[in-house]
Write an enzyme that holds these catalytic residues in place. Structure first.
Site, PDB file in Angstrom:
ATOM      1  N   PHE A  80     -11.155  12.018  -7.582  1.00 38.37           N
ATOM      2  CA  PHE A  80     -11.538  13.314  -7.021  1.00 38.37           C
ATOM      3  C   PHE A  80     -10.838  14.438  -7.792  1.00 38.37           C
ATOM      4  CE2 PHE A  80     -10.662  16.738  -3.855  1.00 38.37           C
ATOM      5  CZ  PHE A  80     -11.978  17.153  -3.679  1.00 38.37           C
ATOM      6  N   GLN A  81     -11.626  15.427  -8.208  1.00 43.34           N
ATOM      7  CA  GLN A  81     -11.159  16.586  -8.975  1.00 43.34           C
ATOM      8  C   GLN A  81     -10.450  16.172 -10.266  1.00 43.34           C
ATOM      9  OE1 GLN A  81      -9.039  19.281  -6.272  1.00 43.34           O
ATOM     10  NE2 GLN A  81     -10.984  20.303  -5.821  1.00 43.34           N
ATOM     11  N   MET A 131     -25.588  46.915 -24.009  1.00 43.70           N
ATOM     12  CA  MET A 131     -25.606  46.497 -25.404  1.00 43.70           C
ATOM     13  C   MET A 131     -26.797  45.580 -25.680  1.00 43.70           C
ATOM     14  SD  MET A 131     -24.119  47.140 -28.222  1.00 43.70           S
ATOM     15  CE  MET A 131     -22.423  47.675 -28.020  1.00 43.70           C
ATOM     16  N   GLU A 159      -9.992  31.159 -10.697  1.00 43.33           N
ATOM     17  CA  GLU A 159      -9.065  30.723 -11.748  1.00 43.33           C
ATOM     18  C   GLU A 159      -9.276  31.466 -13.069  1.00 43.33           C
ATOM     19  OE1 GLU A 159      -9.333  27.198  -8.896  1.00 43.33           O
ATOM     20  OE2 GLU A 159     -10.761  28.589  -9.823  1.00 43.33           O
ATOM     21  N   LYS A 198      -0.141  14.635 -10.699  1.00 47.27           N
ATOM     22  CA  LYS A 198       0.513  14.924  -9.423  1.00 47.27           C
ATOM     23  C   LYS A 198       1.756  14.063  -9.200  1.00 47.27           C
ATOM     24  CE  LYS A 198      -0.378  15.844  -4.556  1.00 47.27           C
ATOM     25  NZ  LYS A 198      -1.412  16.006  -3.504  1.00 47.27           N
TER      26      LYS A 198
END
Length: 573
Positions: free
Chosen positions: A112-113, A481, A50, A162
């Site tokens: 969930f999630q 760096m 993602e 949802k």
């Protein structure tokens, strides 16, 4: 006719002219993915993480004048996306991120999630929304695009539970949007512009300091006209490269921590500084107290009033869209010239002579070698082979600075990198987004062996969508760096900066179905680059170039130091 919330999302994107979405599916967004499947006006690009979806949408926006769009699921989909969102926020990139959420009845129950998307992202978005009623969906998406792309641009997030994407209502897309609390000023105050004009005409040592706001406002043509009309020296920040053409003698290079000697000295010693779409950040001016030691009269043009006098007190603040404000300022200057008013030609000539003396220090000169590959030479050869016309993305580190220093940009939106947040891993997904937005363009990702491994799984995305990115991996076997700072400020104690177990990048690229080329001799650099852009121009090519591990980026202004306290090379230590 009633539509589901998912269908409304897709119809809204159609109305906004969206052609591409970058994303990754999951349970909370499956209705939206189903609606995407049932249409053919928008192409979805399936990334492998993602974070890459947000970076790719970000670069899509940076390389065009469009709003990038990303779609991720709830919970870990959102948390994986946060780094990309913060990257876009710090660089003021217009984006709309659509996230899935658990059903409204489950919000707050540790479903969930589930995560608090609005709370988590609030510090790193321009605005965010949680849509709890399908009837609010269309107007919310309309607002999201409007907020993202007006005023000081930035990412806007729309969180959709949802059940909202499943529920139905009548669809109507607002033609216009009005928000009482959001009305950004676009036109600079005419009185302030006249004050600016008087300072400009009376300046003896003028300097134009242009930042990323010039690029975001599509004001490069106006900036070029402004500089050419006045004949003043100009510097472009890291985010503003390409705003004024680097091939012109009036361009004195990039300012700041790894800017040129002449740019930094001119910034410090000018008497009138015209700041346009820049924010005087710490990597540009160093220590504000040191910067204020020499008296300056400062004109500051910016769309965001909160950026003006934030770090440096200015004399003439002008809040407005950079492009519109430059157009107005150009008109004032032209009118003054027509009336016989002129800039101070004698003083300006003496100022250019002084800048010429600073230029003779040749601060970007480096030692060449016939036995080890110098990274600066690779970037210069890349510029030569691409005709200076490639879209160049970079990750973050030494290679980023070498790209900025040795690949001169004459056009805007050709240089894509993470400036404000300094996000390692952006280079490859940035290149993907740029290629999707600009099919057929030469797109090069300049990276290092540390950065490239952070999103290297996107080689799979490039294979699926046949994106012929050219990856130039300046491989010095160190987090370069970090190593440089450790050498200079930590007594050469190289704590965890050496990369001790690198993969065979050639074999890895080939495993993903691409072309891999290893280069470890200076004489082989040019043939390998020509191969990549010639014989393999339609393939992704991973060039693993083994460079000098001891090379540092010069000049360098150490943290807490002033602009004129530059280290010009190892002999300065």
């Amino acid at each position: 006719m009633e539509l589901t919330g998912a269908d409304i999302v897709v119809r809204c994107l159609h109305e906004e002219g969206v052609e591409h979405i970058f994303g990754y599916p999951g349970g909370a967004v499956l209705y939206i993915y189903d609606s995407i499947f049932n249409q053919d006006r928008i192409q979805h690009v399936l990334v492998r993480h993602e974070q890459a979806a947000i970076h790719a949408a970000d670069a899509y926006s940076r390389s065009t004048q469009k709003v990038g769009v990303a779609l991720v699921t709830s919970g870990p989909g959102v948390t994986n996306a946060v780094t990309g969102i913060a990257t876009a926020y710090m660089d003021s990139v217009p984006m709309v991120i659509i996230t899935g959420q658990v059903p409204t009845h489950a919000i707050g129950e540790d479903a969930f999630q589930e995560c608090d998307t609005v709370g988590i992202t609030r510090p790193c978005v321009k605005h965010n929304f949680l849509v709890k009623d399908v009837k609010d969906l269309a107007v919310t998406i309309r607002k999201a695009f409007h907020i993202a792309n007006t005023g000081r641009p930035g990412p806007v997030l729309v969180d959709i539970p949802k059940d909202v994407s499943r529920n139905k209502c009548r669809f109507e897309y607002p033609k216009t949007v009005s928000m009482r609390s959001y009305n950004p000023v676009t036109r600079g105050h005419q009185g302030q512009l006249k004050k600016a004009l008087n300072l400009i005409l009376g300046a003896e040592r003028p300097m134009i300091y242009a930042g990323g706001g010039v690029i975001l406002a599509n004001a490069a043509p106006e900036l070029n006209r402004f500089v050419d009309l006045l004949g003043f020296p100009v510097t472009n920040t890291l985010m503003g490269l390409g705003g004024y053409r680097a091939s012109d003698a009036k361009f004195v290079g990039m300012p700041g921590m790894h800017g040129t000697y002449e740019a930094n000295m001119a910034m410090q010693h000018c008497d009138v500084l015209i700041a346009i779409g820049a924010r005087f950040d710490d990597r540009v001016i160093g220590n504000p107290k040191h910067f204020a030691q020499n008296p300056h009269r400062i004109i500051h043009v910016d769309i965001d009033p909160s950026s003006i006098s934030k770090r440096v007190k200015v004399d003439v603040p002008i809040v407005g869209d950079v492009r519109e404000t430059l157009q107005d300022l150009l008109a004032f200057v032209e009118e003054a010239f027509a009336a016989g008013q002129k800039t101070n030609a004698g003083a300006l000539q003496a100022w250019w002579q002084q800048i010429g003396e600073w230029r003779r220090r040749e601060c970007l000169k480096y030692r060449t070698s016939d036995t080890v590959i110098k990274p600066q030479a690779v970037v210069q050869k890349l510029w030569e082979i691409t005709g200076g016309d490639a879209i160049v993305t970079s990750d973050v580190g030494q290679h980023q600075m070498w790209a900025a220093q040795y690949y001169p940009f004459d056009k805007p939106r050709r240089w894509l990198n993470s400036g404000g947040l300094g996000t390692m891993g952006v280079g490859l997904p940035f290149a993907m987004g740029a290629l999707v937005a600009n099919p057929g363009a030469q797109v090069v990702c300049i990276t290092g062996e540390g950065s490239i491994q952070m999103c290297i799984q996107e080689l799979s995305t490039c294979r699926q969508y046949r994106l012929p990115v050219k990856i130039v991996n300046l491989n010095n076997r160190y987090l370069g760096m970090v190593r440089q700072w450790q050498q200079i400020e930590y007594g050469s104690r190289y704590s965890e900066s050496y990369m001790d177990a690198l993969p065979d990048f050639v074999a890895l690229a080939e495993a993903y179905g691409h072309v891999g080329i290893r280069v470890d001799k200076p004489a082989d650099v040019e043939p390998a680059l020509r191969d990549a852009f010639g014989r393999h121009r339609d393939r992704l090519v991973f060039l693993d170039i083994i460079t000098d591990a001891t090379e540092n980026v010069w000049p360098m202004v150490q943290g807490g130091k002033g602009l004129t306290e530059m280290l010009l090379g190892s002999e300065s230590l």
